[in-house]
Scaffold this motif. Structure first.
Motif, PDB file in Angstrom:
ATOM      1  N   VAL A 261       0.860  -1.179   0.000  1.00 12.93           N
ATOM      2  CA  VAL A 261       0.000   0.000   0.000  1.00 12.93           C
ATOM      3  C   VAL A 261       0.895   1.227   0.000  1.00 12.93           C
ATOM      4  O   VAL A 261       1.839   1.315   0.794  1.00 12.93           O
ATOM      5  N   GLY A 262       0.631   2.167  -0.895  1.00 10.54           N
ATOM      6  CA  GLY A 262       1.436   3.390  -0.952  1.00 10.54           C
ATOM      7  C   GLY A 262       0.610   4.599  -0.596  1.00 10.54           C
ATOM      8  O   GLY A 262      -0.622   4.570  -0.611  1.00 10.54           O
ATOM      9  N   GLY A 263       1.299   5.685  -0.267  1.00  4.70           N
ATOM     10  CA  GLY A 263       0.616   6.921   0.080  1.00  4.70           C
ATOM     11  C   GLY A 263       1.340   8.135  -0.438  1.00  4.70           C
ATOM     12  O   GLY A 263       2.050   8.080  -1.441  1.00  4.70           O
ATOM     13  N   GLN A 264       1.202   9.235   0.297  1.00 10.10           N
ATOM     14  CA  GLN A 264       1.815  10.503  -0.079  1.00 10.10           C
ATOM     15  C   GLN A 264       1.708  11.479   1.079  1.00 10.10           C
ATOM     16  O   GLN A 264       0.722  11.456   1.820  1.00 10.10           O
ATOM     17  N   ASP A 265       2.703  12.294   1.256  1.00 12.40           N
ATOM     18  CA  ASP A 265       2.783  13.411   2.224  1.00 12.40           C
ATOM     19  C   ASP A 265       3.893  13.241   3.249  1.00 12.40           C
ATOM     20  O   ASP A 265       4.253  14.192   3.935  1.00 12.40           O
ATOM     21  N   GLN A 279       3.597  -0.094   5.256  1.00 10.69           N
ATOM     22  CA  GLN A 279       3.328   0.738   4.085  1.00 10.69           C
ATOM     23  C   GLN A 279       4.535   0.664   3.158  1.00 10.69           C
ATOM     24  O   GLN A 279       5.685   0.727   3.615  1.00 10.69           O
ATOM     25  N   ALA A 280       4.286   0.520   1.864  1.00  9.39           N
ATOM     26  CA  ALA A 280       5.385   0.297   0.923  1.00  9.39           C
ATOM     27  C   ALA A 280       6.213   1.554   0.686  1.00  9.39           C
ATOM     28  O   ALA A 280       7.440   1.486   0.539  1.00  9.39           O
ATOM     29  N   TYR A 281       5.562   2.700   0.633  1.00  8.73           N
ATOM     30  CA  TYR A 281       6.260   3.947   0.329  1.00  8.73           C
ATOM     31  C   TYR A 281       5.362   5.122   0.692  1.00  8.73           C
ATOM     32  O   TYR A 281       4.153   4.991   0.883  1.00  8.73           O
ATOM     33  N   THR A 282       5.965   6.283   0.769  1.00  7.91           N
ATOM     34  CA  THR A 282       5.239   7.546   0.791  1.00  7.91           C
ATOM     35  C   THR A 282       5.965   8.490  -0.146  1.00  7.91           C
ATOM     36  O   THR A 282       7.037   8.167  -0.668  1.00  7.91           O
ATOM     37  N   ILE A 283       5.373   9.636  -0.403  1.00  5.47           N
ATOM     38  CA  ILE A 283       6.003  10.640  -1.265  1.00  5.47           C
ATOM     39  C   ILE A 283       6.337  11.858  -0.414  1.00  5.47           C
ATOM     40  O   ILE A 283       5.471  12.403   0.272  1.00  5.47           O
ATOM     41  N   TYR A 284       7.585  12.257  -0.463  1.00  7.47           N
ATOM     42  CA  TYR A 284       8.081  13.408   0.297  1.00  7.47           C
ATOM     43  C   TYR A 284       8.112  14.620  -0.608  1.00  7.47           C
ATOM     44  O   TYR A 284       8.804  14.633  -1.623  1.00  7.47           O
ATOM     45  N   LYS A 285       7.340  15.601  -0.246  1.00  7.84           N
ATOM     46  CA  LYS A 285       7.374  16.888  -0.931  1.00  7.84           C
ATOM     47  C   LYS A 285       7.964  17.880   0.059  1.00  7.84           C
ATOM     48  O   LYS A 285       7.274  18.304   0.991  1.00  7.84           O
ATOM     49  N   PRO A 286       9.227  18.217  -0.096  1.00  7.47           N
ATOM     50  CA  PRO A 286       9.855  19.114   0.879  1.00  7.47           C
ATOM     51  C   PRO A 286       9.036  20.396   1.052  1.00  7.47           C
ATOM     52  O   PRO A 286       8.928  21.210   0.133  1.00  7.47           O
TER      53      PRO A 286
END
Length: 369
Positions: A261-265, A279-286
């Motif tokens: 399962v992936g996400g973001q933030d 959780q497999a990954y998240t997305i980092y938005k500096p």
């Protein structure tokens, strides 16, 4: 909203540095004694309207304080008039109107519903107030747009899901829980993810808009399990970490294990789940480069300066060419936590690695000093 972006920025670290140097020179030239046009008008307030604080903790924890700090550093007499809409578009409209009634001349707006903002921006323009779209592109003739490359974000999410599946990807059936259809970013995330996933997995077996709400994402996950069957879900794309958390809990409750399962933030709880393998990954938005860019442009507009000298990308939206700053997102996996969110200064190792996650941190090579 018809949006096409011409990207003239590349790389993650280089953009903020070049931006900072350009802005530093520009603001020095106009003088940091606040003697520009804003001082002449007597209004040095920047309005800041952020969309919600329930499904994503980033706005209160990062965006607000960082924008306020950056504005203070650039304009010593400027103030920020802040409000959060709590996910309520009617409430945000009242907040917007209140800023106009106060005579605020620059508003940084992250809209709850970007599709309805064109009349707001027209009202603002009639009284000489300019609007800067932040993170989400608002409908209407905004003065500038600051965000991340959102389609690229979706592509990274899709690729990270493929990487998590490995050789199983070709035979995988995917569940997709997208953001909100009223959010142009979510539309771009979805498009980018499909661009990467389509043709690389067996099928997208179930796909719905999760409205950025964890409770809805949980309901939809249960529906996907009923529709597809427990053995026919190999991975779940969740558009953000709040929804990913509820998806993971729902899968666990249904007895499903080892489903990527992936996400973001890059919320701290998501980073911990990435470390623990939930959780497999998240997305980092500096957040800081984005917040700094918004503050810098807001001060530029307040001082009557030309924003195109710093906003070098162009977003074409419904026939309008909007000066833009677009930043590059970063994938965070277990192996990359140390070099991304810790190395980038978002969190300290000690903040992530509490007693519950100490072993996971140690396994990932993260040392708490």
């Amino acid at each position: 909203m018809n949006v096409v972006t011409r990207r003239t920025t590349t790389g993650t670290a280089a953009v903020p540095l070049a931006l900072a140097l350009t802005l530093s020179l520009g603001l020095t030239a106009c003088g940091q004694d606040d003697s520009g046009k804003a001082a002449a008008s007597g209004n040095q307030t920047i309005g800041l309207l952020l969309p919600e604080n329930a499904s994503s903790t980033r706005y209160e924890a990062f965006d607000k304080p960082m924008i306020e700090s950056s504005v203070a550093g650039l304009c010593t007499k400027c103030t920020v008039d802040y409000a959060n809409a709590d996910g309520d578009e009617a409430k945000q409209k009242r907040q917007f109107d209140a800023l106009l009634a106060k005579g605020v001349k620059v508003i940084v707006l992250d809209p709850v519903n970007s599709k309805i903002t064109a009349p707001w921006i027209e009202d603002a323009s009639r009284q000489g107030t300019k609007v800067i779209a932040y993170d989400r592109l608002a409908a209407g003739n905004v003065a500038a747009y600051v965000s991340f490359d959102n389609e690229r974000t979706g592509q990274l999410q899709g690729q990270a899901l493929l990487d998590a599946l490995g050789p199983k990807a070709a035979g995988a059936q995917i569940v997709m829980i997208n953001g909100s259809e009223t959010d142009p970013n979510a539309v771009s995330f979805k498009a980018g993810a499909h661009n990467t996933l389509d043709g690389k997995v067996k099928s997208i077996g179930y796909e719905k808009w999760g409205e950025w709400k964890p409770a809805i994402a949980a309901q939809q996950t249960n529906e996907a399990i009923r529709n597809l069957g427990k053995d026919n879900i190999q991975a779940v794309y969740a558009a953000n970490d709040g929804m990913a958390a509820s998806v993971i809990d729902t899968l666990k409750a249904a007895g499903l294990k080892n489903i990527p399962v992936g996400g973001q933030d890059a919320s701290i709880d998501a980073v911990r789940r990435v470390l623990s393998g939930e959780q497999a990954y998240t997305i980092y938005k500096p957040y800081k480069p984005e917040a700094d860019a918004a503050a810098n442009i807001a001060v530029y507009v307040l001082k009557g300066l030309d924003v195109t000298s710093v906003a070098s990308a162009v977003t074409n939206s419904n026939g309008m060419r909007i000066p833009s700053i677009l930043l590059t997102p970063i994938v965070v996996t277990k192996a990359k936590v140390a070099v991304t969110v810790i190395g980038g200064g978002l969190y300290k190792a000690a903040e992530i690695c509490n007693e519950q996650y100490a072993e996971a941190c140690n396994t990932a090579g993260i040392t708490v000093k």
